[in-house]
Design an enzyme around this catalytic site. Structure first.
Site, mmCIF file in Angstrom:
data_model
loop_
_atom_site.group_PDB
_atom_site.id
_atom_site.type_symbol
_atom_site.label_atom_id
_atom_site.label_comp_id
_atom_site.label_asym_id
_atom_site.label_seq_id
_atom_site.Cartn_x
_atom_site.Cartn_y
_atom_site.Cartn_z
ATOM 1 N N LYS A 202 0.822 -1.272 0.089
ATOM 2 C CA LYS A 202 0.017 0.071 0.188
ATOM 3 C C LYS A 202 0.689 1.049 0.157
ATOM 4 O O LYS A 202 1.244 1.669 1.004
ATOM 5 C CB LYS A 202 -1.012 -0.023 1.025
ATOM 6 C CG LYS A 202 -1.963 1.008 0.868
ATOM 7 C CD LYS A 202 -2.405 1.491 2.342
ATOM 8 C CE LYS A 202 -1.595 3.028 3.042
ATOM 9 N NZ LYS A 202 -1.774 3.908 1.999
ATOM 10 N N GLU A 277 9.902 1.279 10.618
ATOM 11 C CA GLU A 277 11.020 2.292 10.413
ATOM 12 C C GLU A 277 10.374 3.589 10.547
ATOM 13 O O GLU A 277 9.460 4.056 9.697
ATOM 14 C CB GLU A 277 11.697 2.212 9.054
ATOM 15 C CG GLU A 277 12.976 2.916 8.924
ATOM 16 C CD GLU A 277 12.773 4.459 8.506
ATOM 17 O OE1 GLU A 277 13.033 5.135 9.394
ATOM 18 O OE2 GLU A 277 12.574 4.673 7.338
ATOM 19 N N CYS A 311 13.392 11.620 7.194
ATOM 20 C CA CYS A 311 13.430 11.251 8.719
ATOM 21 C C CYS A 311 14.962 11.244 9.410
ATOM 22 O O CYS A 311 15.012 11.520 10.386
ATOM 23 C CB CYS A 311 12.994 9.845 8.855
ATOM 24 S SG CYS A 311 13.827 8.502 7.705
ATOM 25 N N GLU A 409 9.453 16.049 15.379
ATOM 26 C CA GLU A 409 9.985 16.017 13.925
ATOM 27 C C GLU A 409 9.012 16.905 13.041
ATOM 28 O O GLU A 409 7.979 16.581 12.803
ATOM 29 C CB GLU A 409 9.710 14.451 13.554
ATOM 30 C CG GLU A 409 10.334 14.171 11.892
ATOM 31 C CD GLU A 409 10.239 12.714 11.618
ATOM 32 O OE1 GLU A 409 11.089 12.252 11.203
ATOM 33 O OE2 GLU A 409 9.290 12.256 12.002
#
Length: 513
Positions: A202, A277, A311, A409
């Site tokens: 997906k 992750e 990231c 983040e």
């Protein structure tokens, strides 16, 4: 005399963008992006579509089919039929197909790069070159593992033999993010196929297009039907259904820590194998003895590559106090040369953010930092394109390590600057977040580099380099940055089950005899 700032590159009109999109598709694709199930394009069973927006102009590029639970069942059935024969085939035959996929990825570099640029806003200078090459090399690396999936013979008691055998999970459910669509898809698909699994992928709803073309490329390269299926849709609907499906035995996810926790909770309850992750907040350390010019180049790339939507972005600059002003000035000077504009322009280094919603989120972070009294470095005024989801670079000075903008983040083109006076203080600040994905260290002292690399609580340590990656090297983080590892032999292990087989060499005698 100071250099003037580079102007923004104007956007190609939507009609021409759609023409470039159409040129990427194979014959029979259609005007709506379909699903890929059992080796063929599929229209939606429920007739539902969603818009795929070009973030450069903020308009709909193409409508994309949304998968239903019926489509998921069709994909699972196709995967189940194909998987056993794939695992029982000769490993060198599987390797040959994976290498052909790598070759086809390179042959379709322009199309794959254009699709990622159009629906994610990542510059074409990266998508059609570095990203395509990385995706191809991922398939090549894992192709080299297919006939090396060895078990072991364990020395046990006399008259007994113990064999340790590796078997595939079966069907792997892979869910990818929107920031690096092609390379993230390759990183999920290749190790799963190499280890004899089938895959239901997906892609992110914001950037699903290159995954669809990759599935067609894999089929063209000889991958049997059913081994790779691509289902478009939202994470809350089809993504959740994939995670919960009883016949999908492993989930591999890349994305936010928030969503990763939800998936971890579901897979924990169902006792499924999972690789997560997740997010990061890289501490980018610069010591006074470092090569400051190279370090500045590395930081600008690390923090502003892909508009900061990475990231491992070096968004937390930790700089030795004695050189802080000099180093920040070097970084700011380099930003003048960075072209922000249409990512289809090869001169563009920073394109738009992925969506209006994400841009608003990033702006909210920046506004909160400014309203708290945080000081910004005065960068020269920059005109941004009128359309699309653009944000200019920001540098915040004298930031407390505990400040929200230094902890969360942000995923946008910004840097926070925090100075330190000692090596111990630098390490303490670098480790003082809930994340542990990457730490970057710039110093000319080998001894210091090794000390910091031992103390840093991160899965990735970059010393005098930035964003070095290789398919053979494990990738993953500590703390809230994830569970498990991608790439390398570690990815092989995490896509397989281990079976212990015992045999009696002589007539068995009961211990009770």
């Amino acid at each position: 005399m100071p250099r003037s700032i580079k102007p923004a590159s104007p956007a190609i009109p939507l009609a021409l963008r759609k023409e470039r999109l159409s040129a990427c598709w194979p014959e029979g694709f259609g005007s709506v992006a379909p699903l890929w199930i059992d080796g063929a394009w599929h229209a939606p069973s429920a007739g539902t579509t969603m818009p795929c927006v070009d973030p450069t102009v903020g308009e709909v590029l193409i409508d994309v089919v949304v998968a239903s639970t019926q489509d998921l069942e069709a994909a699972v059935e196709a995967a189940r039929r194909a998987q056993l024969a794939w695992w029982q085939s000769d490993g060198q035959d599987r390797a040959r197909i994976l290498r052909r996929i790598a070759d086809e990825i390179r042959l379709h570099a322009k199309a794959l790069g254009t699709l990622d640029t159009l629906d994610s806003g990542r510059p074409i200078r990266d998508t059609a070159t570095r990203d395509v090459e990385r995706a191809a090399r991922i398939f090549e690396f894992f192709a080299g593992t297919t006939d090396r999936l060895r078990g072991a013979v364990v020395p046990v008691q006399p008259n007994r033999t113990n064999l340790v055998e590796y078997e595939p999970m079966g069907i792997v459910g892979a869910i990818t993010p929107w920031n690096y669509p092609l390379t993230n898809a390759a990183g999920k698909i290749a190790p799963a196929l190499a280890t004899g699994n089938a895959v239901i992928l997906k892609p992110a709803e914001e950037s699903p297009l290159s995954a669809l073309l990759l599935a067609w490329i894999a089929h063209k390269a000889g991958l049997p039907a059913g081994l790779l299926n691509v289902l478009n849709g939202s994470g809350s609907a089809i993504g959740d259904a994939i995670v919960r499906h009883p016949d999908i035995e492993k989930i591999t996810f890349t994305g936010s820590t928030t969503i990763g926790r939800r998936i971890g909770a579901i897979t924990g309850d169902l006792l499924k194998s999972v690789t997560l992750e997740l997010g990061g907040k890289t501490g980018f350390m610069v010591f006074a003895d470092a090569d400051l010019d190279r370090a500045a180049d590395a930081l600008v790339f690390s923090a502003f590559n892909n508009a900061g939507q990475t990231c491992t972005a070096g968004s937390r600059l930790l700089v030795e106090a004695s050189i802080a002003g000099e180093f920040v000035a070097k970084v700011a000077d380099r930003l003048k040369d960075i072209v922000i504009g249409d990512p289809l322009d090869h001169d563009t280094r920073i394109g738009p953010l992925i969506s209006a919603r994400h841009r608003n989120r990033v702006l909210a972070h920046l506004a909160a930092a400014s309203s708290s009294g945080m000081k910004r470095f005065e960068l020269p005024p920059r005109s941004l394109p009128d359309a699309g989801f653009y944000i200019g670079p920001s540098i915040f000075l004298d930031v407390s390590p505990a400040a929200a903008i230094a902890q969360e983040e942000v995923f946008g083109p910004m840097i926070t600057v925090t100075s330190f006076s000692s090596e111990d203080e630098a390490i303490e600040i670098a480790n003082a977040t809930r994340y542990g994905l990457a730490t970057t260290v710039w110093t000319n002292s080998f001894q210091r580099a090794r000390r910091v690399s031992r103390e840093a609580r991160s899965g990735l340590i970059w010393i005098n380099t930035a964003h070095s990656l290789h398919p053979g090297s494990p990738y993953g983080g500590y703390k809230q940055s994830g569970v498990g590892l991608e790439m390398g032999s570690e990815a092989i292990q995490q896509h397989m089950k281990i079976k212990s087989v015992w045999m009696e060499d002589h007539a068995w005698q009961s211990p009770w005899a």
